[in-house]
Design an enzyme around this catalytic site. Structure first.
Site, PDB file in Angstrom:
ATOM      1  N   CYS A  71       0.777  -1.141   0.080  1.00 31.56           N
ATOM      2  CA  CYS A  71      -0.212  -0.039  -0.040  1.00 31.56           C
ATOM      3  C   CYS A  71       0.840   1.223   0.054  1.00 31.56           C
ATOM      4  CB  CYS A  71      -0.875  -0.018   1.148  1.00 31.56           C
ATOM      5  SG  CYS A  71      -2.186  -1.290   1.385  1.00 31.56           S
ATOM      6  N   ASP A  72       0.339   2.146  -0.746  1.00 28.57           N
ATOM      7  CA  ASP A  72       1.035   3.637  -0.374  1.00 28.57           C
ATOM      8  C   ASP A  72      -0.176   4.587  -0.545  1.00 28.57           C
ATOM      9  OD1 ASP A  72       3.999   4.823  -0.218  1.00 28.57           O
ATOM     10  OD2 ASP A  72       2.807   6.133  -1.671  1.00 28.57           O
ATOM     11  N   SER A  73      -0.160   5.583   0.216  1.00 24.82           N
ATOM     12  CA  SER A  73      -0.867   6.946   0.418  1.00 24.82           C
ATOM     13  C   SER A  73      -0.390   8.150  -0.001  1.00 24.82           C
ATOM     14  CB  SER A  73      -1.439   6.816   1.627  1.00 24.82           C
ATOM     15  OG  SER A  73      -2.206   5.910   2.027  1.00 24.82           O
ATOM     16  N   GLY A 113      -3.106   3.604  -2.879  1.00 22.09           N
ATOM     17  CA  GLY A 113      -2.839   2.300  -3.881  1.00 22.09           C
ATOM     18  C   GLY A 113      -2.911   1.069  -3.264  1.00 22.09           C
TER      19      GLY A 113
END
Length: 205
Positions: A71-73, A113
């Site tokens: 995940c990446d924000s 994501g």
């Protein structure tokens, strides 16, 4: 039993998954987040999620039948001078202060994501989740006090919703879990796309 591997060192993501009944194996990807430049918020979040999941999925010490989650924000701010800029972790107090002076009284879109890889089949699915966040009208003293706690420096968008920053978020449109860093409804959908069931990931009582 299907095991979820979380390719992230985020305590907030880990806490969210645990509260949903899942006890993931945490393996930090070690991906350099600075390697991607010039991308819009959605594309940046999506590509970093894929890079993180892929880096961990290639390891040889994973549990059998594992689903690897990356995940990446990033925050896309609805503010003059910030359109189409992906705002990740500010890193410094000066940058966090500058961000908040632009964010206060405005709204932004928190983009996370998600990439999920089934190590048994090599199959991969990915998608981004979007949540609109409305920020309170903070005065300079409030911004300085919040930045001084250190909390905003190491989180995407320079704010949290599950910590001290929660008082400065007046509302969200969309999945609030996504603001913390992982959208549970989206993750459930990705798990099902890979042929598994969400409840298979639960810790047995």
């Amino acid at each position: 039993m299907t095991v979820l591997v979380l390719a992230s060192q985020s305590p907030a993501r880990l806490k969210t998954l645990r509260e949903a009944g899942i006890e993931p194996v945490v393996i930090v990807s070690g991906v350099n987040e600075e390697q991607l430049a010039g991308l819009g918020p959605a594309e940046l979040a999506a590509q970093l999620a894929v890079l993180k999941a892929s880096a961990v999925a290639r390891r040889g010490d994973l549990p059998a039948a594992a689903l690897v989650l990356g995940c990446d924000s990033v925050l896309e701010l609805d503010s003059p001078g910030f359109e189409q800029r992906a705002l990740g972790k500010p890193g410094t107090a000066e940058e966090a202060t500058s961000r908040w002076r632009s964010m206060r009284g405005r709204s932004g879109t928190l983009v996370t994501g998600h990439c999920l890889i089934d190590t048994a089949t090599g199959e991969q699915v990915s998608e981004a989740a979007y949540t609109t966040v409305h920020f309170a009208e903070l005065d300079d003293a409030e911004i300085d006090a919040y930045v001084a706690t250190g909390e905003p420096l190491q989180v995407a968008g320079a704010f949290t919703i599950d910590g001290r920053g929660g008082a400065y978020v007046t509302g969200v449109d969309g999945d609030h879990h996504n603001v913390v860093g992982v959208s549970l409804p989206l993750l459930r959908d990705l798990v099902r796309r890979l042929g598994h069931q969400w409840h298979e990931l639960w810790v047995r009582p």
